[in-house]
Design a protein around this motif. Structure first.
Motif, mmCIF file in Angstrom:
data_model
loop_
_atom_site.group_PDB
_atom_site.id
_atom_site.type_symbol
_atom_site.label_atom_id
_atom_site.label_comp_id
_atom_site.label_asym_id
_atom_site.label_seq_id
_atom_site.Cartn_x
_atom_site.Cartn_y
_atom_site.Cartn_z
ATOM 1 N N ALA A 59 0.837 -1.205 0.000
ATOM 2 C CA ALA A 59 0.000 0.000 0.000
ATOM 3 C C ALA A 59 0.867 1.248 0.000
ATOM 4 C CB ALA A 59 -0.939 0.009 1.199
ATOM 5 N N GLN A 60 0.584 2.145 -0.917
ATOM 6 C CA GLN A 60 1.225 3.448 -0.992
ATOM 7 C C GLN A 60 0.270 4.459 -0.369
ATOM 8 O OE1 GLN A 60 3.806 6.634 -2.166
ATOM 9 N NE2 GLN A 60 4.169 4.455 -1.933
ATOM 10 N N ALA A 61 0.733 5.190 0.654
ATOM 11 C CA ALA A 61 -0.117 6.124 1.394
ATOM 12 C C ALA A 61 0.272 7.561 1.075
ATOM 13 C CB ALA A 61 -0.004 5.870 2.895
ATOM 14 N N LYS A 62 -0.692 8.346 0.606
ATOM 15 C CA LYS A 62 -0.471 9.756 0.296
ATOM 16 C C LYS A 62 -1.567 10.586 0.961
ATOM 17 C CE LYS A 62 2.984 9.281 -2.723
ATOM 18 N NZ LYS A 62 4.349 9.774 -2.447
ATOM 19 N N SER A 63 -1.177 11.688 1.597
ATOM 20 C CA SER A 63 -2.172 12.499 2.305
ATOM 21 C C SER A 63 -2.070 13.965 1.923
ATOM 22 C CB SER A 63 -1.982 12.357 3.825
ATOM 23 O OG SER A 63 -0.693 12.815 4.204
ATOM 24 N N VAL A 64 -3.173 14.675 2.170
ATOM 25 C CA VAL A 64 -3.212 16.135 2.050
ATOM 26 C C VAL A 64 -3.706 16.676 3.379
ATOM 27 C CG1 VAL A 64 -3.582 16.152 -0.437
ATOM 28 C CG2 VAL A 64 -5.564 16.092 1.088
ATOM 29 N N MET A 65 -3.228 17.862 3.763
ATOM 30 C CA MET A 65 -3.592 18.390 5.074
ATOM 31 C C MET A 65 -4.951 19.083 5.069
ATOM 32 S SD MET A 65 -0.094 19.792 6.867
ATOM 33 C CE MET A 65 -1.013 20.122 8.375
ATOM 34 N N TYR A 101 -6.921 20.188 -3.754
ATOM 35 C CA TYR A 101 -6.799 19.173 -4.806
ATOM 36 C C TYR A 101 -5.639 19.460 -5.755
ATOM 37 C CZ TYR A 101 -11.698 18.812 -3.294
ATOM 38 O OH TYR A 101 -12.845 18.725 -2.556
ATOM 39 N N ARG A 102 -4.812 20.438 -5.410
ATOM 40 C CA ARG A 102 -3.783 20.887 -6.352
ATOM 41 C C ARG A 102 -2.801 19.783 -6.728
ATOM 42 N NH1 ARG A 102 -1.326 25.631 -2.962
ATOM 43 N NH2 ARG A 102 -1.727 24.013 -1.382
ATOM 44 N N ASN A 103 -2.430 18.957 -5.780
ATOM 45 C CA ASN A 103 -1.369 17.969 -6.035
ATOM 46 C C ASN A 103 -1.854 16.526 -5.979
ATOM 47 O OD1 ASN A 103 0.746 19.994 -6.164
ATOM 48 N ND2 ASN A 103 0.516 20.186 -3.943
ATOM 49 N N VAL A 104 -3.162 16.328 -5.926
ATOM 50 C CA VAL A 104 -3.648 14.951 -5.760
ATOM 51 C C VAL A 104 -3.305 14.082 -6.965
ATOM 52 C CG1 VAL A 104 -5.473 15.532 -4.114
ATOM 53 C CG2 VAL A 104 -5.966 15.565 -6.572
ATOM 54 N N ARG A 105 -3.336 14.662 -8.168
ATOM 55 C CA ARG A 105 -3.028 13.872 -9.368
ATOM 56 C C ARG A 105 -1.549 13.486 -9.400
ATOM 57 N NH1 ARG A 105 -5.320 14.043 -14.546
ATOM 58 N NH2 ARG A 105 -7.249 14.724 -13.554
ATOM 59 N N LEU A 140 -1.013 10.749 -6.935
ATOM 60 C CA LEU A 140 -1.520 9.488 -7.484
ATOM 61 C C LEU A 140 -0.520 8.888 -8.468
ATOM 62 C CD1 LEU A 140 -3.781 7.373 -7.980
ATOM 63 C CD2 LEU A 140 -4.644 8.922 -9.761
ATOM 64 N N ASN A 141 -0.012 9.710 -9.365
ATOM 65 C CA ASN A 141 0.948 9.229 -10.362
ATOM 66 C C ASN A 141 2.217 8.684 -9.705
ATOM 67 O OD1 ASN A 141 -0.851 9.998 -12.314
ATOM 68 N ND2 ASN A 141 0.202 11.910 -12.830
ATOM 69 N N ALA A 142 2.686 9.407 -8.680
ATOM 70 C CA ALA A 142 3.877 8.946 -7.962
ATOM 71 C C ALA A 142 3.590 7.629 -7.242
ATOM 72 C CB ALA A 142 4.331 10.009 -6.966
ATOM 73 N N GLY A 143 2.389 7.525 -6.681
ATOM 74 C CA GLY A 143 2.001 6.293 -6.000
ATOM 75 C C GLY A 143 1.930 5.115 -6.946
ATOM 76 N N LEU A 144 1.373 5.329 -8.119
ATOM 77 C CA LEU A 144 1.292 4.253 -9.106
ATOM 78 C C LEU A 144 2.677 3.804 -9.552
ATOM 79 C CD1 LEU A 144 -1.681 5.513 -11.332
ATOM 80 C CD2 LEU A 144 -1.704 3.581 -9.727
ATOM 81 N N PRO A 180 -10.801 13.330 -0.615
ATOM 82 C CA PRO A 180 -12.086 12.863 -1.141
ATOM 83 C C PRO A 180 -12.177 13.002 -2.669
ATOM 84 C CG PRO A 180 -12.341 15.057 -0.227
ATOM 85 C CD PRO A 180 -10.926 14.642 0.070
ATOM 86 N N ASN A 181 -11.108 13.537 -3.275
ATOM 87 C CA ASN A 181 -11.086 13.743 -4.717
ATOM 88 C C ASN A 181 -9.721 13.296 -5.264
ATOM 89 O OD1 ASN A 181 -11.684 14.572 -7.303
ATOM 90 N ND2 ASN A 181 -11.563 16.767 -6.874
ATOM 91 N N PRO A 182 -9.401 11.999 -5.164
ATOM 92 C CA PRO A 182 -8.046 11.540 -5.476
ATOM 93 C C PRO A 182 -7.644 11.691 -6.939
ATOM 94 C CG PRO A 182 -9.517 9.678 -5.122
ATOM 95 C CD PRO A 182 -10.274 10.901 -4.726
ATOM 96 N N PHE A 183 -8.614 11.867 -7.843
ATOM 97 C CA PHE A 183 -8.299 12.021 -9.262
ATOM 98 C C PHE A 183 -8.474 13.461 -9.743
ATOM 99 C CE2 PHE A 183 -9.063 7.562 -8.714
ATOM 100 C CZ PHE A 183 -8.228 6.936 -9.623
#
Length: 332
Positions: A54-60, A65-69, A72-76, A98-101
């Motif tokens: 599992a790759q875990a990524k969080s936002v404070m 939503y600026r960096n969620v994409r 995600l790409n880094a996690g993949l 709540p908006n990972p894409f």
């Protein structure tokens, strides 16, 4: 563990608590857990020797939503590296956004605590993953084993931040045994400490075994008071003082479940004409000396050794139905 509102400490906090949730979701299948492992943020080793990575990524901030994409790409990309080893059962990207894409029209799919396989994702989300896999290329990812998890985890109000985590623990305890209800807060605190300690250990071979995590439940259920013991011949004040030694020993017993199993096996095969508490008292009196060598009690006087060992044996036998429930329901 640190709960200061900085991006790094917040990220560690999310990773630790996400590991607890993933552990509970897969509790029957897992053998051990490692946070900040050799290959991935969270590694669950299964009984069949396969892994859940599992790759875990969080936002404070919940609305950031600026960096969620890019997260995600880094996690993949990291999950693709894991998949190259061919020792995995499942690949998970877990986040608190709540908006990972970063697609407003798909947010309803990730409402609350969500767990979606690739097949269950909205098509526009699949398209983003497919494009990322094709462009990199991320040739090792098998999307049939890929999942996207969202765990709500925000605010500086810790009760609210850990709400979903506590609910997961509460649900697990409810399904485990009625006698364990109401222990979620204490158990979560113990597990958070153990998982945080694990992720800060430099030796990446050090894992948290499932049986040791389950031992925490028995410890909480085994809290004693003098009036709950079978030690009527001892002064209550003396027993209360010695219980301090008991708590330390029972919390730090090596190979805990193996020891419990041996005690319960011996009790089951103990021949006695007595029933109930009288049989328990007779067993403890007869077997106390046999178990003293298991504990490092050399520096404690003989009478105190007797009390400590008798208390531990009593609590193991008293909790034998809980032990059986745990062993059966979590596949120990």
């Amino acid at each position: 563990m640190s709960r200061n509102a900085t991006p790094s400490s917040f990220g560690w906090d999310f990773q630790v608590n996400a590991a607890i949730v993933l552990m509970l979701e897969n509790v029957r299948a897992i053998k051990s857990v490692r946070v900040e492992g050799k290959k991935e943020d969270i590694e669950l080793l299964l009984e069949n020797e396969k892994n859940i990575y599992a790759q875990a990524k969080s936002v404070m901030r919940i609305d950031d939503y600026r960096n969620v994409r890019s997260k995600l790409n880094a996690g993949l990309a990291t999950l693709n590296d894991d998949a190259a080893h061919r020792d995995y059962h499942k690949l998970i990207y877990v986040t608190n956004s709540p908006n990972p894409f970063n697609l407003d029209n798909t947010m309803s799919a990730f409402y609350g605590h969500s767990r979606l396989s690739y097949a269950d994702l909205p098509q526009s989300c699949k398209d983003i993953i497919d494009l990322e896999i094709a462009n990199k290329p991320l040739q090792y990812i098998d999307t049939s084993n890929l999942e996207i998890h969202v765990i709500p985890f925000f605010t500086d109000d810790f009760q609210q931040r850990y709400h979903v985590i506590k609910d997961s623990v509460d649900k697990f305890l409810f399904e485990l045994n009625n006698n364990t209800r109401g222990m979620a807060d204490e158990l979560l605190e113990i597990w958070q400490h153990e998982f945080f300690q694990n992720c800060t250990q430099g030796d990446l071979d050090l894992v948290i075994k499932k049986k040791d995590l389950m031992w925490s439940i028995i410890v909480l259920q085994s809290q004693l008071h003098p009036e709950n013991t079978l030690l009527e011949e001892y002064d209550d004040g003396e027993v209360e003082e010695i219980i301090r030694s008991y708590r330390y020993l029972i919390n730090n017993r090596c190979e805990k479940f193996e020891f419990i199993s041996q005690v319960l096996f011996d009790f089951q095969n103990f021949k006695s004409d007595e029933k109930g508490n009288k049989k328990v008292a007779e067993f403890i009196a007869a077997k106390c000396d046999d178990y003293k060598c298991v504990f490092e009690l050399n520096e404690i006087c003989e009478e105190v050794q007797d009390i400590v060992v008798k208390i531990i044996l009593q609590k193991i036998i008293t909790n034998r139905f809980l032990v059986n429930d745990i062993a059966k329901k979590v596949n120990l």
